[in-house]
Design an enzyme around this catalytic site. Structure first.
Site, PDB file in Angstrom:
ATOM      1  N   GLY A 114       0.767  -1.264  -0.107  1.00 39.04           N
ATOM      2  CA  GLY A 114       0.120  -0.027   0.074  1.00 39.04           C
ATOM      3  C   GLY A 114       0.946   1.171  -0.135  1.00 39.04           C
ATOM      4  CB  CYS A 115       0.074   4.640  -1.078  1.00 28.99           C
ATOM      5  SG  CYS A 115      -1.358   4.802  -0.649  1.00 28.99           S
TER       6      CYS A 115
END
Length: 309
Positions: A114-115
């Site tokens: 995920g970012c």
């Protein structure tokens, strides 16, 4: 012969940026479906099983359904950009700098980080592993992202006629979907308290972990934290550990795509408090760039090919 690649969900922001990074590259041939074919389960199933590599840019349930469509005999290798498989058994976490490039290169099932976790883990995982920070401290994470991370609906909220959003705090139920990933991949005993927000810029992200070092048991001084991050990433061309202090960290509304990560360790003059800060493009190393980096490794080519450096 070129490797065939099918981006399932290629019309979304992440899928479009992946395709842009693969544009003009002779190593890969994209399998493209028209609008009607994308909605036809049989067409999708055929594309999924024909491709050498599939990159899933789908909601979690749709990503699980896509994996279920794969025949074992097809040999298709998968990179999933959704949250669905990031902590699932049998999936390799697609963060080569943390798990090892050879591990990603040899994988058949890779989950894209995920970012927000990318920034958090880039800072925390090496320091917890080296026992320079305790695994059982109640950490907090403060972070802001550009609105592109929320997909088409959030982009419309920020760009739509009459929009005047200056700041959006969210995740207020404290059960953000990134928390299991952040805890598991960092080796922490407990999930951090995560405070994400969105600002009116299209791309970019700042992830910060404040450290009250004076109050922490067995936490190392800031200089040692910086030195360990520098040592850990010395052979990681996409990650820079900055040595000199800066007076401010900025996100720009017109920022160009980037697949890099910049890490900072800020501290007071006595070394009693610190702020670990990661700056990255939520659509780059936080999404599309990470997927392409993993794809390059899995295909046995230059891991930096096509990336925005």
């Amino acid at each position: 012969m070129a490797h065939t690649v099918f981006i399932d969900g290629g019309a979304g922001t992440t899928g479009l940026e992946i395709a842009d990074r693969l544009k003009g590259r002779k190593e890969f041939e994209l399998i493209k479906l028209n609008d009607d074919e994308r909605k036809d389960p049989d067409c999708r199933r055929t594309a999924l099983n024909f491709a050498d590599f599939v990159i899933l840019c789908l909601p979690d349930d749709a990503a699980r359904d896509a994996v279920a469509m794969l025949d074992k005999a097809s040999g298709t290798r998968v990179i999933d950009a959704s949250t669905a498989h990031r902590t699932a058994p049998g999936w390799i976490y697609g963060f080569p700098e943390l798990v090892g490039p050879s591990v990603v290169a040899g994988a058949d099932r890779v989950s894209n980080p995920g970012c927000y976790p990318t920034g958090f883990l880039a800072l925390m995982a090496p320091l917890v592993r080296a026992k320079l920070l305790p695994r059982d401290w109640p950490y907090t994470v403060n972070a802001v992202s550009g609105y592109s991370g929320g997909g088409k609906s959030l982009i419309e909220r920020f760009r739509g006629d009459g929009s005047n959003i200056a700041f959006m705090d969210y995740g207020l139920t404290l059960d953000h979907k990134h928390l299991p990933e952040m805890q598991q991949k960092s080796g922490l005993a407990n999930p951090p308290v995560f405070a994400p927000a969105v600002v009116p810029g299209f791309r970019g992200m700042v992830v910060e972990v404040p450290l009250p070092i004076r109050a922490m048991r067995s936490a190392s001084p800031p200089d040692e934290l910086r030195a360990e991050l520098t040592r850990y990433y010395e052979d990681a061309p996409l990650i820079t550990v900055h040595q000199e202090p800066v007076s401010e960290v900025l996100l720009h509304t017109d920022a160009a795509p980037s697949d890099r990560v910049d890490l900072h360790v800020f501290a007071d003059s006595k070394g009693e408090t610190a702020r670990l800060v990661a700056v990255l493009d939520n659509l780059g190393k936080g999404a599309s760039g990470a997927a392409v980096q993993s794809l390059n490794l899995m295909a046995g080519i230059d891991p930096l090919a096509g990336l925005r450096l």
